[in-house]
Design a protein around this motif. Structure first.
Motif, PDB file in Angstrom:
ATOM      1  N   MET A  97       0.845  -1.199   0.000  1.00 30.99           N
ATOM      2  CA  MET A  97       0.000   0.000   0.000  1.00 30.99           C
ATOM      3  C   MET A  97       0.879   1.249   0.000  1.00 30.99           C
ATOM      4  N   GLN A  98       0.501   2.233  -0.790  1.00 33.18           N
ATOM      5  CA  GLN A  98       1.273   3.470  -0.867  1.00 33.18           C
ATOM      6  C   GLN A  98       0.703   4.518   0.086  1.00 33.18           C
ATOM      7  N   TYR A  99       1.618   5.207   0.787  1.00 30.05           N
ATOM      8  CA  TYR A  99       1.234   6.252   1.732  1.00 30.05           C
ATOM      9  C   TYR A  99       1.896   7.562   1.325  1.00 30.05           C
ATOM     10  N   ARG A 100       1.152   8.640   1.470  1.00 27.57           N
ATOM     11  CA  ARG A 100       1.732   9.977   1.351  1.00 27.57           C
ATOM     12  C   ARG A 100       1.345  10.716   2.619  1.00 27.57           C
ATOM     13  N   VAL A 101       2.337  11.074   3.436  1.00 26.65           N
ATOM     14  CA  VAL A 101       2.067  11.636   4.759  1.00 26.65           C
ATOM     15  C   VAL A 101       2.989  12.810   5.042  1.00 26.65           C
ATOM     16  N   GLN A 102       2.574  13.632   5.972  1.00 27.90           N
ATOM     17  CA  GLN A 102       3.474  14.591   6.600  1.00 27.90           C
ATOM     18  C   GLN A 102       3.939  13.976   7.909  1.00 27.90           C
ATOM     19  N   GLY A 103       5.237  14.023   8.153  1.00 28.76           N
ATOM     20  CA  GLY A 103       5.751  13.378   9.351  1.00 28.76           C
ATOM     21  C   GLY A 103       6.985  14.061   9.900  1.00 28.76           C
ATOM     22  N   ILE A 104       7.271  13.746  11.150  1.00 28.01           N
ATOM     23  CA  ILE A 104       8.477  14.212  11.850  1.00 28.01           C
ATOM     24  C   ILE A 104       9.353  12.997  12.124  1.00 28.01           C
ATOM     25  N   VAL A 105      10.628  13.086  11.781  1.00 27.15           N
ATOM     26  CA  VAL A 105      11.548  11.979  12.045  1.00 27.15           C
ATOM     27  C   VAL A 105      11.864  11.960  13.541  1.00 27.15           C
ATOM     28  N   ILE A 106      11.409  10.898  14.223  1.00 26.87           N
ATOM     29  CA  ILE A 106      11.640  10.795  15.670  1.00 26.87           C
ATOM     30  C   ILE A 106      12.733   9.775  16.008  1.00 26.87           C
ATOM     31  N   ARG A 107      13.185   9.046  14.988  1.00 29.65           N
ATOM     32  CA  ARG A 107      14.328   8.145  15.173  1.00 29.65           C
ATOM     33  C   ARG A 107      14.959   7.895  13.820  1.00 29.65           C
ATOM     34  N   SER A 108      16.282   7.845  13.790  1.00 29.41           N
ATOM     35  CA  SER A 108      17.006   7.564  12.549  1.00 29.41           C
ATOM     36  C   SER A 108      18.194   6.671  12.894  1.00 29.41           C
ATOM     37  N   MET A 109      18.228   5.489  12.300  1.00 31.21           N
ATOM     38  CA  MET A 109      19.301   4.547  12.622  1.00 31.21           C
ATOM     39  C   MET A 109      19.866   3.935  11.348  1.00 31.21           C
ATOM     40  N   ASP A 110      21.168   3.622  11.380  1.00 28.49           N
ATOM     41  CA  ASP A 110      21.837   3.026  10.230  1.00 28.49           C
ATOM     42  C   ASP A 110      21.297   1.616   9.978  1.00 28.49           C
ATOM     43  N   TYR A 111      21.219   1.274   8.687  1.00 24.40           N
ATOM     44  CA  TYR A 111      20.710  -0.038   8.293  1.00 24.40           C
ATOM     45  C   TYR A 111      21.509  -0.503   7.089  1.00 24.40           C
ATOM     46  N   GLY A 112      22.358  -1.487   7.318  1.00 21.69           N
ATOM     47  CA  GLY A 112      23.219  -1.958   6.240  1.00 21.69           C
ATOM     48  C   GLY A 112      24.305  -0.948   5.918  1.00 21.69           C
ATOM     49  N   GLY A 149      24.561   1.424   3.388  1.00 20.09           N
ATOM     50  CA  GLY A 149      24.268   2.798   2.970  1.00 20.09           C
ATOM     51  C   GLY A 149      22.877   3.289   3.294  1.00 20.09           C
ATOM     52  N   ASN A 150      22.111   2.493   4.051  1.00 18.11           N
ATOM     53  CA  ASN A 150      20.705   2.833   4.270  1.00 18.11           C
ATOM     54  C   ASN A 150      20.446   3.303   5.699  1.00 18.11           C
ATOM     55  N   LYS A 151      19.269   3.860   5.879  1.00 16.74           N
ATOM     56  CA  LYS A 151      18.786   4.216   7.209  1.00 16.74           C
ATOM     57  C   LYS A 151      17.349   3.736   7.374  1.00 16.74           C
ATOM     58  N   ILE A 152      17.000   3.385   8.598  1.00 18.35           N
ATOM     59  CA  ILE A 152      15.602   3.165   8.954  1.00 18.35           C
ATOM     60  C   ILE A 152      15.170   4.367   9.782  1.00 18.35           C
ATOM     61  N   ILE A 153      14.120   5.016   9.347  1.00 14.51           N
ATOM     62  CA  ILE A 153      13.607   6.164  10.088  1.00 14.51           C
ATOM     63  C   ILE A 153      12.221   5.848  10.651  1.00 14.51           C
ATOM     64  N   SER A 154      11.979   6.357  11.848  1.00 11.47           N
ATOM     65  CA  SER A 154      10.638   6.299  12.427  1.00 11.47           C
ATOM     66  C   SER A 154      10.000   7.658  12.205  1.00 11.47           C
ATOM     67  N   LEU A 155       8.875   7.669  11.515  1.00 13.12           N
ATOM     68  CA  LEU A 155       8.121   8.894  11.271  1.00 13.12           C
ATOM     69  C   LEU A 155       6.929   8.943  12.205  1.00 13.12           C
ATOM     70  N   PHE A 156       6.720  10.103  12.823  1.00 11.25           N
ATOM     71  CA  PHE A 156       5.492  10.313  13.571  1.00 11.25           C
ATOM     72  C   PHE A 156       4.592  11.145  12.677  1.00 11.25           C
ATOM     73  N   THR A 157       3.504  10.544  12.229  1.00 14.70           N
ATOM     74  CA  THR A 157       2.639  11.176  11.251  1.00 14.70           C
ATOM     75  C   THR A 157       1.301  11.557  11.874  1.00 14.70           C
ATOM     76  N   ARG A 158       0.658  12.531  11.292  1.00 18.45           N
ATOM     77  CA  ARG A 158      -0.630  12.995  11.796  1.00 18.45           C
ATOM     78  C   ARG A 158      -1.713  11.914  11.652  1.00 18.45           C
ATOM     79  N   GLU A 159      -1.786  11.306  10.473  1.00 10.87           N
ATOM     80  CA  GLU A 159      -2.901  10.394  10.194  1.00 10.87           C
ATOM     81  C   GLU A 159      -2.692   8.983  10.741  1.00 10.87           C
ATOM     82  N   TYR A 160      -1.447   8.499  10.716  1.00 14.18           N
ATOM     83  CA  TYR A 160      -1.196   7.094  11.007  1.00 14.18           C
ATOM     84  C   TYR A 160      -0.306   6.863  12.219  1.00 14.18           C
ATOM     85  N   GLY A 161       0.062   7.903  12.922  1.00 13.40           N
ATOM     86  CA  GLY A 161       0.936   7.717  14.075  1.00 13.40           C
ATOM     87  C   GLY A 161       2.344   7.349  13.657  1.00 13.40           C
ATOM     88  N   LYS A 162       2.945   6.410  14.366  1.00 15.54           N
ATOM     89  CA  LYS A 162       4.344   6.043  14.135  1.00 15.54           C
ATOM     90  C   LYS A 162       4.441   5.006  13.021  1.00 15.54           C
TER      91      LYS A 162
END
Length: 248
Positions: free
Chosen positions: A1-16, A18-31
């Motif tokens: 499913m595709q999402y288009r959201v406004q969000g605030i990055v509340i966590r950013s961690m290295d993954y592999g 060259g990548n990062k996993i970010i946690s977004l806190f969004t208005r519509e869907y939460g974290k």
């Protein structure tokens, strides 16, 4: 499913590599957790949008626990927060609190607005500790631990508050204060500020001038209440305490 959201990055961690996993806190869907591929690379198109505290538009595809970022546009980078140790430390505390207390995909529009307003207030150099307490109280309310500030926890009368019982979860009047030997005596000014923390939207926060001794008592109350009723150990709060200890 595709999402288009406004969000605030509340966590950013290295993954592999060259990548990062970010946690977004969004208005519509939460974290929501999203992989930003290549975000660690110098010329990555996602490098800035994957940084902690960034507020932006994010487009991603999600099929399972992790989404994959397809497009991002920064709305507010909050540069002033990341460039200053004190601002960043307090913003990290609010971000980690949100990340640890929120479940995945629990839409909380009000809390989203409160976090965004808190980040803006930190960037504008409003009192960082007071902002912390506003947001702590919003998160306590979300978790179902709002302190009872309208009536005594023992006699249930709307008597003048003279103390706050952390264990009982609310105020005590003069005749009932002995029911909790650990109750913290509070002035009328501290009581009013606690009610302001509960009732006032952070988006309406102006400049608040609070005496150092009052701030110290508020910090003791909020920390004790949070630890008793929520019980999360937050690394960002430990860092704030270290800064206070060494006068940074």
């Amino acid at each position: 499913m595709q999402y288009r959201v406004q969000g605030i990055v509340i966590r950013s961690m290295d993954y592999g590599e060259g990548n990062k996993i970010i946690s977004l806190f969004t208005r519509e869907y939460g974290k929501m957790s999203v992989v930003a591929r290549g975000a660690k690379k110098v010329k990555s198109r996602y490098g800035s949008s994957a940084q902690l505290f960034t507020f932006g538009d994010y487009l991603f595809y999600k099929n399972g626990q992790l989404g994959t970022l397809n497009h991002a546009e920064i709305i507010e980078p909050y540069h002033k927060i990341r460039e200053d140790l004190h601002r960043a430390a307090h913003a990290s505390y609010l971000a980690e609190m949100t990340e640890r207390m929120m479940g995945d995909q629990e839409g909380q529009p009000f809390l989203f607005d409160q976090l965004k307003a808190s980040m803006t207030a930190i960037q504008e150099d409003k009192d960082y500790e007071i902002i912390d307490h506003f947001y702590e109280m919003k998160m306590l309310t979300y978790a179902g631990y709002t302190p009872e500030l309208d009536q005594c926890m023992v006699c249930r009368e709307s008597s003048e508050a003279v103390a706050l019982s952390i264990g009982l979860g609310g105020i005590l009047c003069e005749k009932c204060i002995l029911r909790d030997p650990q109750a913290i005596r509070i002035s009328s000014g501290v009581f009013k500020l606690l009610r302001v923390f509960v009732q006032t939207d952070v988006r309406r926060l102006g400049q608040i001038d609070v005496k150092p001794q009052t701030k110290a008592l508020l910090k003791h109350i909020m920390r004790s209440y949070f630890d008793t009723h929520v019980g999360l150990r937050l690394k960002s709060r430990d860092f704030l305490d270290q800064m206070d200890k060494y006068g940074v």
